[in-house]
Design a protein around this motif. Structure first.
Motif, short mmCIF file in Angstrom:
data_model
loop_
_atom_site.label_atom_id
_atom_site.label_comp_id
_atom_site.label_asym_id
_atom_site.label_seq_id
_atom_site.Cartn_x
_atom_site.Cartn_y
_atom_site.Cartn_z
N HIS A 186 0.83 -1.21 0.00
CA HIS A 186 0.00 0.00 0.00
C HIS A 186 0.86 1.26 0.00
N CYS A 187 1.98 1.22 0.72
CA CYS A 187 2.88 2.37 0.73
C CYS A 187 3.53 2.57 -0.63
N LEU A 188 3.95 1.48 -1.28
CA LEU A 188 4.54 1.59 -2.61
C LEU A 188 3.53 2.12 -3.62
N ALA A 189 2.27 1.72 -3.45
CA ALA A 189 1.23 2.15 -4.39
C ALA A 189 0.82 3.60 -4.19
N GLY A 190 1.11 4.15 -3.01
CA GLY A 190 0.68 5.51 -2.72
C GLY A 190 -0.69 5.57 -2.09
N LEU A 191 -1.21 4.44 -1.65
CA LEU A 191 -2.53 4.42 -1.00
C LEU A 191 -2.45 4.88 0.45
N VAL A 192 -1.30 4.68 1.08
CA VAL A 192 -1.05 5.24 2.41
C VAL A 192 0.34 5.85 2.40
N ILE A 231 10.80 6.72 -1.05
CA ILE A 231 10.58 5.65 -2.03
C ILE A 231 10.98 6.24 -3.39
N ARG A 232 11.92 5.59 -4.07
CA ARG A 232 12.39 6.08 -5.36
C ARG A 232 12.31 4.96 -6.39
N TYR A 233 11.82 5.31 -7.56
CA TYR A 233 11.80 4.40 -8.70
C TYR A 233 12.76 4.97 -9.73
N GLY A 234 13.99 4.44 -9.77
CA GLY A 234 15.01 5.02 -10.63
C GLY A 234 15.27 6.46 -10.23
N GLU A 235 15.16 7.38 -11.18
CA GLU A 235 15.39 8.79 -10.91
C GLU A 235 14.13 9.50 -10.39
N SER A 236 13.02 8.79 -10.42
CA SER A 236 11.75 9.40 -10.02
C SER A 236 11.53 9.22 -8.51
N VAL A 237 11.22 10.32 -7.83
CA VAL A 237 10.93 10.27 -6.39
C VAL A 237 9.43 10.09 -6.22
N TRP A 238 9.03 8.94 -5.69
CA TRP A 238 7.61 8.68 -5.46
C TRP A 238 7.16 9.22 -4.11
N PHE A 239 8.08 9.14 -3.14
CA PHE A 239 7.71 9.63 -1.80
C PHE A 239 8.98 10.12 -1.11
N SER A 297 4.75 13.23 -2.47
CA SER A 297 4.00 11.97 -2.49
C SER A 297 3.20 11.91 -3.80
N LEU A 298 3.74 11.18 -4.77
CA LEU A 298 3.06 11.05 -6.05
C LEU A 298 1.75 10.28 -5.89
N PRO A 299 0.67 10.73 -6.51
CA PRO A 299 -0.59 9.97 -6.43
C PRO A 299 -0.47 8.65 -7.18
N VAL A 300 -1.41 7.76 -6.89
CA VAL A 300 -1.37 6.40 -7.45
C VAL A 300 -1.27 6.44 -8.97
N GLN A 301 -2.08 7.26 -9.61
CA GLN A 301 -2.16 7.25 -11.08
C GLN A 301 -0.88 7.73 -11.75
N ARG A 302 0.02 8.36 -11.01
CA ARG A 302 1.28 8.84 -11.60
C ARG A 302 2.44 7.88 -11.36
N ARG A 303 2.17 6.77 -10.69
CA ARG A 303 3.24 5.81 -10.41
C ARG A 303 3.28 4.66 -11.41
N SER A 304 2.34 4.59 -12.33
CA SER A 304 2.30 3.53 -13.34
C SER A 304 2.47 2.15 -12.71
#
Length: 360
Positions: A46-52, A59-67, A74-81
């Motif tokens: 849930h934390c990885l998805a951005g639901l909580v 939390i980083r996905y490559g160069e993109s900072v998700w949280f 804190s990127l919303p769910v729809q922007r995390r693909s």
């Protein structure tokens, strides 16, 4: 590129989920999260998805900072693909199977949508059910539709929480193969929560063991299951033989251990007098008739059958050989060896199959 996770999140009952790990993104990979209920596996997804949101960390996905708690990102769910499938796998009740699967493909052309949906219907054995609504499907069929819907948009990261729980054994194996095939074809990365030991052993290239919010061990499934890092991990992964021991002699990478009223030879280096645990999986114990002839490479232990415990095609055999030992054999082996309570039997265990865990 890596998925880098380093955060804390407060779990119920006062525990903290302390997630700190990284996963390479440059090759297809399935990572299995395994552990008892309440250990934080679903919360991590849930934390990885951005639901909580975690209280702190990144939390980083490559160069993109998700949280990032400090930078208030804190990127919303729809922007995390992300492709999501959680335990309740909610389907849109007003949409058919076909339209549920196509839901995330609305920006595709009609021809691309039809081709993709048809492929998922075939792959997940849903042919003939395309025009049915969710209420007309069984629980297993709904779960397959939800899984197809999660995979169809070709997400960067796939998060699956108990994705096979409602499936029978045959369908489970087929769908498990479908997920593995998708990961290889798309060169994707998937994190899968499961309580099923077969799923954990056969599905993932990487296994993460969690308990009470803490990651206890991470590594390839065969290594974690055969060489647990602690007694707690051994219990979580179902090691049947976990016994306290004490070193009494060692030479040339072989150690002799006192276990209960018996002795074992193991590969390792435990000083005389040092205490440890021995971990032996039941399938590593071979049963033979005849009196034992000891060697430095194998333990041959004379014992007596205490109990036979049937479990599907295999039988667990409880043996007293100076200490309690459990072997896992086929029903045919039970008949051929004439195993029954009180019968004399020799248990054979390779020294390399006796895994040593420091007592501390």
């Amino acid at each position: 590129m890596e998925l880098t996770v380093d955060f804390r999140y407060s779990l119920p009952k006062g525990a903290d989920l302390q997630a700190c790990f990284s996963i390479p993104l440059d090759s297809p990979r399935i990572v299995v999260l395994f552990g008892p209920s309440g250990s934080g596996k679903s919360t991590l997804l849930h934390c990885l998805a951005g639901l909580v949101q975690p209280e702190r960390g990144t939390i980083r996905y490559g160069e993109s900072v998700w949280f990032d708690a400090d930078r208030r990102i804190s990127l919303p769910v729809q922007r995390r693909s992300i492709g999501l499938l959680f335990q309740d796998y909610p389907l849109f009740p007003h949409l058919t199977v076909r339209d549920n699967i196509a839901y995330g493909l609305r920006r595709w052309s009609r021809a691309e949508i039809d081709r993709a949906v048809g492929g998922w219907i075939d792959r997940f054995q849903l042919r003939g059910k395309e025009d049915r609504f969710p209420k007309a499907l069984s629980g297993g069929e709904q779960q397959r539709v939800a899984l197809a819907r999660a995979l169809a948009p070709r997400p960067r990261l796939l998060l699956l929480d108990e994705p096979f729980s409602a499936l029978d054994l045959r369908t489970r194996a087929v769908i498990r193969g479908g997920v593995r095939k998708w990961v290889q074809e798309e060169r994707g990365v998937a994190l899968v929560v499961t309580h099923d030991i077969v799923d954990a052993m056969t599905l993932g290239e990487e296994l993460i063991i969690l308990s009470e919010g803490i990651i206890l061990q991470q590594g390839p499934p065969p290594e974690v299951f055969s060489r647990p890092a602690s007694p707690e991990v051994a219990k979580i992964v179902g090691v049947e033989n976990l016994l306290p021991a004490q070193g009494i002699d060692s030479s040339e990478e072989r150690v002799i251990l006192e276990v209960g009223k018996g002795r074992l030879i193991a590969v390792g280096n435990i000083p005389p007098g040092a205490r440890c645990f021995v971990s032996i999986r039941a399938e590593e114990v071979i049963l033979e008739r005849g009196h034992p002839v000891q060697s430095s490479a194998r333990n041959r232990l004379l014992g007596f059958v205490q109990e036979l415990i049937p479990g599907g095609a295999q039988v667990r055999v409880a043996i007293d050989c100076g200490f309690p030992l459990t072997a896992l054999v086929t029903r045919q082996a039970v008949e051929e060896l004439a195993l029954r309570p009180g019968a004399e039997i020799t248990a054979v265990i390779k020294a390399s199959s006796v895994h040593l865990i420091p007592a501390e």
